[in-house]
Design a protein around this motif. Structure first.
Motif, PDB file in Angstrom:
ATOM      1  N   PRO A  52       0.850  -1.272   0.147  1.00  0.00           N
ATOM      2  CA  PRO A  52      -0.047   0.055   0.005  1.00  0.00           C
ATOM      3  C   PRO A  52       0.810   1.289  -0.053  1.00  0.00           C
ATOM      4  N   SER A  53       0.223   2.293  -0.366  1.00  0.00           N
ATOM      5  CA  SER A  53       0.973   3.577  -0.491  1.00  0.00           C
ATOM      6  C   SER A  53       1.195   4.398   0.395  1.00  0.00           C
ATOM      7  N   GLY A  54       0.510   4.307   1.504  1.00  0.00           N
ATOM      8  CA  GLY A  54       0.414   5.266   2.485  1.00  0.00           C
ATOM      9  C   GLY A  54      -0.345   6.733   2.084  1.00  0.00           C
ATOM     10  N   VAL A  55      -0.878   6.917   1.006  1.00  0.00           N
ATOM     11  CA  VAL A  55      -1.394   8.012   0.225  1.00  0.00           C
ATOM     12  C   VAL A  55      -3.115   7.814   0.494  1.00  0.00           C
ATOM     13  N   LEU A  84      -4.763   4.530  -1.060  1.00  0.00           N
ATOM     14  CA  LEU A  84      -4.513   4.125  -2.353  1.00  0.00           C
ATOM     15  C   LEU A  84      -3.696   2.575  -2.417  1.00  0.00           C
ATOM     16  N   HIS A  85      -3.893   1.846  -3.316  1.00  0.00           N
ATOM     17  CA  HIS A  85      -3.159   0.597  -3.548  1.00  0.00           C
ATOM     18  C   HIS A  85      -3.793  -0.119  -4.713  1.00  0.00           C
ATOM     19  N   CYS A  86      -3.106  -1.064  -5.216  1.00  0.00           N
ATOM     20  CA  CYS A  86      -3.379  -1.861  -6.258  1.00  0.00           C
ATOM     21  C   CYS A  86      -3.468  -3.450  -5.815  1.00  0.00           C
ATOM     22  N   ARG A  87      -3.415  -3.851  -4.543  1.00  0.00           N
ATOM     23  CA  ARG A  87      -3.442  -5.139  -4.246  1.00  0.00           C
ATOM     24  C   ARG A  87      -4.686  -5.844  -4.320  1.00  0.00           C
ATOM     25  N   ASP A  88      -5.955  -5.113  -4.348  1.00  0.00           N
ATOM     26  CA  ASP A  88      -7.009  -5.953  -4.416  1.00  0.00           C
ATOM     27  C   ASP A  88      -8.277  -5.107  -4.844  1.00  0.00           C
ATOM     28  N   GLY A  89      -8.808  -5.624  -6.143  1.00  0.00           N
ATOM     29  CA  GLY A  89      -9.862  -4.716  -6.956  1.00  0.00           C
ATOM     30  C   GLY A  89     -11.044  -4.520  -6.060  1.00  0.00           C
ATOM     31  N   ALA A  90     -11.391  -5.216  -4.946  1.00  0.00           N
ATOM     32  CA  ALA A  90     -12.862  -5.160  -4.286  1.00  0.00           C
ATOM     33  C   ALA A  90     -12.650  -4.355  -3.095  1.00  0.00           C
TER      34      ALA A  90
END
Length: 629
Positions: free
Chosen positions: A90-93, A102-108
């Motif tokens: 995760p970005s921490g943003v 914000l992240h790209c780990r889990d689309g749900a």
């Protein structure tokens, strides 16, 4: 049975005087038909929403005729979902629209950004700081396509975020001011009794200011209706036991049209000044994020903050805000207060003719949307009004054809606070909305929610019913007039896009069975398959006693779909049976919110139970009248 084509409907709409559109077979026991109020023409936004709903209903036919378009839509939907990458931390943003990380780990999960877009923003020279100002996929789809993604949110997440923030130790030696935003249409608000439980015993609130929002949607049923509404809000607070925190004031506003906002800012600066932090609380869909954005562009916010703080995502979909958003509060020094008062006095002397063409156009748009409009300005810096998030479509668009790459333009344009500006700042926080239980909105799709929640001033629809008649509000509510000696008046206060249908008691069950999920009752939409998963309507008997032919005795509130104000002859006993979907709340509101609502009507439409509709005039506050209305 003959159907009326668009050309004939348009011709009838231009004809005067207006009358309901009859259809063959209805009088002889044939098809049940709706009342078509040709004298009411939806505003452009309403027409667009209705057109969108009609397009959705005809989607199956369109797909057959345009297979290429169908393939494009499927491909676009797949791209919008995007691809996750669980290996990226995760970005921490936080998302600038809803506050989720914000992240790209889990689309749900909240805060998801497709992996390709995430990398293009975070792998540039700025690193993860390149994500600042970006929005998650959910906010982007809400703002640009009105499409809501169903995320896996723990049931208690919203409540936990709010409670943790309120129970944190005070940063400035005193507890926070609670700015409770209450949807006037939802009185009595089911979330009000839950508010004391969110506060910690060790950190009590320093004050409570209750804001009754969406006042612009309600027509004035009599002189002094605003004073009566304010008293009803104060009464609801007393009944909910909110006297634990000192009640600073009760204000009526429209966060959308600006009505009452200058007065709210003045009240906050006069009573709270800059003593501590302020938290916007309330249920989902109460308008907290809209109010947050409006205050961000007002004198309550530091002058440079609108250039450095992103707007909150605003949507009709419940639970848009997922975490805390904030902006710094301006310190109302004596000089600032004086200059602000001078500006307000000067603007109050203007007439509409003295406004610029741009402001006239803007006010006219607001007057079409609501009955009460306000003019919100800035004393120290003029800001452009913006009702949506400032997205950069080149940076945030999801396209299979784009070449992912770093774009520094967004970073170069962004204003940053200095250390001195924020080290001792007091903040105004937007918090996640508390999800209402037993609410019909929890059962609806995003397209259905758009039809149910009113976004334009409500035009009341009044019917005179005899015993043995039934009124349907879409397929979300039903009121049966079972017993009474005389006819009674039933005034529907709900979204103008929701259909109302009147039939006989003997035909009511058959009408619901045949037309629920279809165009006649409209919501829910989706035919038999949709209705298989939709809860059945359950009844509740209601007994009322009329108090006069011009004053309603009670409102039958059909969860969040709207309500029916019942007006009967004096001392006339009325036995009614009201229905709402199983698992939702039906409330009998006594006294009614708008007791004289049945008087806002035109002449009786011959041969029907309906009256012509009438839209009251709109009003702009803080503007000198010229005698013309």
């Amino acid at each position: 049975m003959q159907r009326l084509g668009p050309a004939l409907l348009a011709r009838l709409a231009r004809a005067r005087p207006w009358a309901p559109v009859p259809r063959r077979g209805a009088a002889a026991g044939g098809e049940e038909e709706p009342f078509v109020f040709l004298e009411y023409e939806p505003e452009p936004g309403e027409a667009a929403a209705a057109a969108a709903a009609a397009a959705a209903a005809a989607a199956a036919t369109a797909r057959k005729r345009e297979p290429r378009r169908e393939r494009r839509e499927r491909a676009a939907a797949a791209v919008a979902v995007g691809q996750p990458d669980p290996s990226v931390p995760p970005s921490g943003v936080s998302c600038s629209g809803c506050g989720a990380e914000l992240h790209c780990r889990d689309g749900a999960a909240p805060g998801f950004v497709p992996a390709e877009k995430y990398r293009s923003l975070s792998e540039g020279p700025a690193g993860v700081a390149g994500l600042r100002g970006a929005v998650c996929q959910r906010c982007w789809l809400l703002a640009h396509h009105g499409r809501a993604l169903r995320l896996r949110l723990p049931p208690e997440q919203h409540r936990q975020v709010v409670s943790a923030a309120l129970r944190s130790p005070p940063r400035h030696g005193r507890g926070p001011l609670l700015l409770y935003v209450l949807d006037l249409l939802e009185l009595p608000d089911p979330v009000l009794p839950q508010l004391p439980g969110l506060l910690g015993p060790d950190v009590p609130a320093a004050g409570l200011l209750v804001v009754g929002n969406k006042v612009d949607l309600l027509p004035a049923d009599s002189p002094g209706h605003l004073r009566r509404l304010r008293q009803r809000v104060a009464g609801a607070c007393d009944q909910a036991g909110l006297r634990g925190a000192p009640l600073v004031d009760v204000r009526l506003v429209s966060a959308k049209t600006g009505f009452g906002l200058e007065g709210l800012v003045s009240r906050l600066q006069r009573s709270w000044r800059c003593a501590g932090d302020v938290y916007l609380l309330g249920a989902t869909n109460s308008g907290k994020s809209t109010l947050f954005n409006a205050l961000l562009l007002s004198d309550y916010c530091k002058s440079r903050a609108p250039d450095a703080v992103d707007r909150a995502t605003v949507s009709s979909w419940p639970g848009t805000t997922l975490n805390l958003l904030k902006f710094p509060i301006v310190n109302p020094t004596c000089d600032r207060i004086f200059r602000r008062q001078e500006r307000l006095k000067e603007e109050a002397t203007k007439t509409e003719d003295q406004l610029s063409s741009e402001e006239k156009k803007y006010l006219n748009q607001l007057k079409k949307q609501g009955y009460l409009v306000g003019r919100v300005g800035r004393t120290f810096q003029q800001q452009k009004r913006s009702s949506v998030i400032d997205f950069d479509p080149d940076v945030l668009s999801y396209s299979v054809d784009e070449d992912p790459g770093y774009s520094p333009r967004k970073q170069e344009e962004r204003v940053e606070f200095t250390y001195n500006e924020v080290k001792d700042a007091r903040w105004c926080f937007d918090t996640p909305g508390i999800v209402k239980e037993n609410c019909v909105l929890n059962l609806l799709t995003d397209k259905e929610v758009k039809l149910v929640l009113p976004t334009y001033g409500i035009v009341p629809r009044t019917f005179i019913l005899k015993p043995g008649m039934v009124l349907f509000l879409a397929a979300l509510g039903r009121v049966d007039y079972l017993e009474g000696q005389k006819p009674a008046w039933f005034s529907v206060v709900a979204s103008n896009l929701l259909p109302v249908h009147v039939t006989t008691l003997s035909n009511a069950d058959a009408v619901y069975e045949k037309h629920a999920g279809r165009e006649l009752l409209k919501v829910p939409m989706g035919g038999e398959e949709r209705m298989k998963e939709f809860p059945p309507l359950v009844p509740q008997d209601v007994t009322l006693k009329g108090i006069g032919t011009t004053e309603a005795v009670a409102d039958i509130k059909l969860s969040s779909a709207g309500w029916v104000a019942v007006t009967g002859h004096a001392e006339e006993k009325l036995l009614l049976r009201a229905y709402t979907p199983k698992g939702t709340a039906l409330v009998v509101r006594e006294p009614p919110l708008l007791p004289y609502i049945s008087t806002i009507r035109g002449a009786r439409i011959a041969g029907t139970a309906a009256y012509r509709t009438k839209r009251p005039a709109s009003m702009v506050e803080n503007l000198k009248t010229t005698g013309k209305r």
